[in-house]
Design an enzyme around this catalytic site. Structure first.
Site: not given
Length: 356
Positions: A111, A115, A176, A178-179, A218, A247
């Site tokens: 993915n 967010f 994460s 993805n940011t 996390k 994560n």
């Protein structure tokens, strides 16, 4: 059987559409209801000023229920706790679609959602409704920063302040992939600054409200042993209560699916070994002084038990639901009870860290 058929039917749809439909079905009350009682799997998590009891150790990881739509439905399905989010102060659309991919050959998911969520205002409204019907369910609140925030640390402070008293525990998500730039907050100097601000904010909130709750951090599975040790030190120094390990990963080792070339975080079966190694490192570095939640690649009782023996008091999953369906929590719980009995443990707590 009906839930197994429904899970296979959902695979006809694109992954994100299937997920959206799943949330709608759960909101309509069409999820399973667990009747399983497993007191051996209850876990007490201590924190300053109290103890939080988890009725069983199997939890839903963040990412499934970003806007706090269906945590109670997942608890009814047999999860001991459900973590909502990641929520950011302001709504954001996330990254362009497509951004969610099933790697069926690898029993994995990639993915790059970014967010995507409806923001704190909607999240809070949903929590107000949830708390009116909660009846002791353990609900975690996972907070993050907006992509375009000029001060990302301030976004975490905002999330903690506005959501204080609305959930059972908090998770600070700085891992994460993805940011852009978010994982830089895991560096020691940044992390000390962030956790210092969170600790200061927490102390002020406790003083005003008279109540406290656990806060977890996390982390990514891609950290080195030295980086994990530094993270543990910072977490202890600032008196957070534990770590979620871990994560998603940027690694693509051993994948066979053609979709392995997609960018984003990898979760599911291939993450299990990497995340479990990171968990063992965190256990050794913390010497049992932190509560650890094991996440990454758990799809059956054997894997959940391995996380527990590696040092996790609690276990989370999400990606496995894509392939196994919503009754997975009960299947894992039944298996864990048998494994504990076979190894002579009277409760899950006795087994934690015995292989670390």
């Amino acid at each position: 059987m009906i839930y197994g058929l429904a899970t296979r039917a959902l695979h006809i749809l694109p992954p994100e559409d299937a997920h959206s439909l799943t949330i709608l079905l759960l909101k309509a009350g069409l999820g399973p209801v667990s009747r399983l009682n497993t007191p051996q799997l209850a876990v007490d998590v201590p924190y300053e000023g109290g103890t939080l009891r988890f009725p069983n150790c199997i939890g839903l990881a963040a990412g499934f229920d970003k806007n706090a739509d269906v945590p109670l439905a997942m608890v009814r399905a047999g999860f001991g706790f459900a973590e909502c989010g990641t929520v950011t102060p302001l709504p954001q659309d996330g990254n362009p679609k497509p951004r969610l991919f099933r790697l069926s050959e690898d029993q994995a998911v990639i993915n790059r959602m970014g967010f995507n969520n409806k923001g704190l205002d909607v999240f809070l409204r949903h929590l107000e409704h949830i708390n009116a019907h909660r009846k002791g369910a353990v609900i975690g609140l996972n907070i993050g920063a907006n992509k375009d925030a000029t001060d990302r640390m301030a976004d975490y402070v905002t999330g903690l302040k506005r959501l204080w008293g609305q959930g059972s525990y908090f998770t600070i998500n700085i891992s994460s992939p993805n940011t852009p730039g978010l994982r830089a907050l895991q560096g020691k100097s940044y992390l000390d600054d962030l956790l210092g601000q969170m600790a200061e904010t927490r102390a002020a909130l406790v003083k005003v409200s008279g109540s406290n709750c656990p806060i977890f951090l996390k982390i990514a599975p891609d950290l080195t042993e030295a980086e994990i040790a530094d993270t543990v030190t910072s977490t202890l120094d600032h008196r957070l209560d534990g770590l979620i390990v871990s994560n998603t990963t940027l690694s693509r080792d051993g994948l066979v699916s053609a979709l392995a070339v997609e960018s984003g975080g990898l979760s599911g079966a291939p993450l299990f070994e990497l995340s479990t190694r990171a968990l063992k490192t965190a256990r050794a570095a913390s010497a049992g002084k932190l509560t650890l939640i094991g996440a990454g690649g758990v799809s059956n009782g054997a894997q959940a038990y391995a996380k527990i023996r590696a040092g996790a008091s609690l276990v989370q999953l999400y990606s496995a639901l894509v392939y196994t369906g919503p009754r997975l929590a009960d299947r894992i719980r039944r298996d864990l009870v048998l494994r504990l009995k076979a190894d002579g443990f009277r409760s899950l707590t006795e087994a934690v860290g015995t292989d670390a």
